[in-house]
Design a protein around this motif. Sequence first.
Motif, PDB file in Angstrom:
ATOM      1  N   PRO A   1      -0.652  -9.322  -0.693  1.00 36.59           N
ATOM      2  CA  PRO A   1       0.666  -9.834  -0.288  1.00 36.59           C
ATOM      3  C   PRO A   1       1.792  -8.802  -0.417  1.00 36.59           C
ATOM      4  N   ASP A   2       1.644  -7.858  -1.354  1.00 36.72           N
ATOM      5  CA  ASP A   2       2.693  -6.856  -1.584  1.00 36.72           C
ATOM      6  C   ASP A   2       2.338  -5.492  -0.994  1.00 36.72           C
ATOM      7  N   ALA A   3       1.445  -5.466  -0.024  1.00 40.53           N
ATOM      8  CA  ALA A   3       0.963  -4.210   0.548  1.00 40.53           C
ATOM      9  C   ALA A   3       2.085  -3.414   1.214  1.00 40.53           C
ATOM     10  N   ILE A   4       1.832  -2.121   1.321  1.00 36.16           N
ATOM     11  CA  ILE A   4       2.706  -1.190   2.042  1.00 36.16           C
ATOM     12  C   ILE A   4       1.875  -0.623   3.194  1.00 36.16           C
ATOM     13  N   TRP A   5       2.462  -0.577   4.382  1.00 35.25           N
ATOM     14  CA  TRP A   5       1.761  -0.043   5.561  1.00 35.25           C
ATOM     15  C   TRP A   5       2.736   0.856   6.303  1.00 35.25           C
ATOM     16  N   THR A   6       2.345   2.085   6.578  1.00 37.35           N
ATOM     17  CA  THR A   6       3.138   2.983   7.408  1.00 37.35           C
ATOM     18  C   THR A   6       2.338   3.243   8.673  1.00 37.35           C
ATOM     19  N   THR A   7       2.936   2.917   9.815  1.00 42.19           N
ATOM     20  CA  THR A   7       2.246   3.045  11.097  1.00 42.19           C
ATOM     21  C   THR A   7       2.125   4.507  11.506  1.00 42.19           C
ATOM     22  N   GLY A   8       1.309   4.757  12.520  1.00 43.49           N
ATOM     23  CA  GLY A   8       1.166   6.102  13.065  1.00 43.49           C
ATOM     24  C   GLY A   8       2.470   6.643  13.620  1.00 43.49           C
ATOM     25  N   GLY A   9       3.386   5.754  13.979  1.00 45.63           N
ATOM     26  CA  GLY A   9       4.697   6.168  14.465  1.00 45.63           C
ATOM     27  C   GLY A   9       5.724   6.316  13.358  1.00 45.63           C
ATOM     28  N   GLY A  10       5.310   6.093  12.105  1.00 43.89           N
ATOM     29  CA  GLY A  10       6.211   6.291  10.975  1.00 43.89           C
ATOM     30  C   GLY A  10       6.996   5.066  10.545  1.00 43.89           C
ATOM     31  N   LYS A  11       6.744   3.922  11.148  1.00 39.64           N
ATOM     32  CA  LYS A  11       7.451   2.701  10.744  1.00 39.64           C
ATOM     33  C   LYS A  11       6.906   2.244   9.400  1.00 39.64           C
ATOM     34  N   ARG A  12       7.808   2.042   8.431  1.00 39.68           N
ATOM     35  CA  ARG A  12       7.427   1.629   7.089  1.00 39.68           C
ATOM     36  C   ARG A  12       7.566   0.120   6.968  1.00 39.68           C
ATOM     37  N   LEU A  13       6.491  -0.513   6.532  1.00 41.43           N
ATOM     38  CA  LEU A  13       6.448  -1.964   6.398  1.00 41.43           C
ATOM     39  C   LEU A  13       6.122  -2.304   4.950  1.00 41.43           C
ATOM     40  N   TYR A  14       6.944  -3.159   4.349  1.00 48.82           N
ATOM     41  CA  TYR A  14       6.790  -3.519   2.950  1.00 48.82           C
ATOM     42  C   TYR A  14       6.471  -4.999   2.828  1.00 48.82           C
ATOM     43  N   GLY A  15       5.289  -5.301   2.343  1.00 49.98           N
ATOM     44  CA  GLY A  15       4.882  -6.680   2.129  1.00 49.98           C
ATOM     45  C   GLY A  15       4.208  -7.275   3.351  1.00 49.98           C
ATOM     46  N   LEU A  16       3.413  -8.279   3.090  1.00 46.45           N
ATOM     47  CA  LEU A  16       2.627  -8.908   4.143  1.00 46.45           C
ATOM     48  C   LEU A  16       3.502  -9.561   5.210  1.00 46.45           C
ATOM     49  N   ASP A  17       4.677 -10.062   4.842  1.00 41.95           N
ATOM     50  CA  ASP A  17       5.548 -10.680   5.855  1.00 41.95           C
ATOM     51  C   ASP A  17       5.956  -9.655   6.921  1.00 41.95           C
TER      52      ASP A  17
END
Length: 140
Positions: free
Chosen positions: A33-49
Amino acid sequence: MTTDLDAIRHVIDTVEHAQNHEQPDEFLALFRPDAIWTTGGGKRLYGLDEITEFTRQVLPGGMRGMSVRFELEHVLFIRPDVAAVKLRQVYTTPDGLDVGSPLWIMAKEDGRWLLTACQNIGVPDDEDVAPGRPVFGAAS
């Protein structure tokens, strides 16, 4: 660790399947639920929402005319329940191949390996990359 390695490979296979078949729910079920994901384009996403909102915008239709495969390059077990997973990501597009180099930090919780902190980046010097970078964009 063979069982853990098999379970990590299963997560990789599931991500590949979910992306190629544009199945957001299958993909999203792999995250903490608290994951961090950075896309190949550099967009930083914080949390599953945030990851969910982004995925539901881009995955339906995002793989049209393309496919992706993930090749496991290396797993470093930082602890028995934490692993750094290095991949080679190869997109096949009508304009040629493009290659990414994801690093996924995974954590084992309640017997399941989950995506925890992940980042993707294009590989500009990979010999298989098509001119114009069909997925990751022009290399700078």
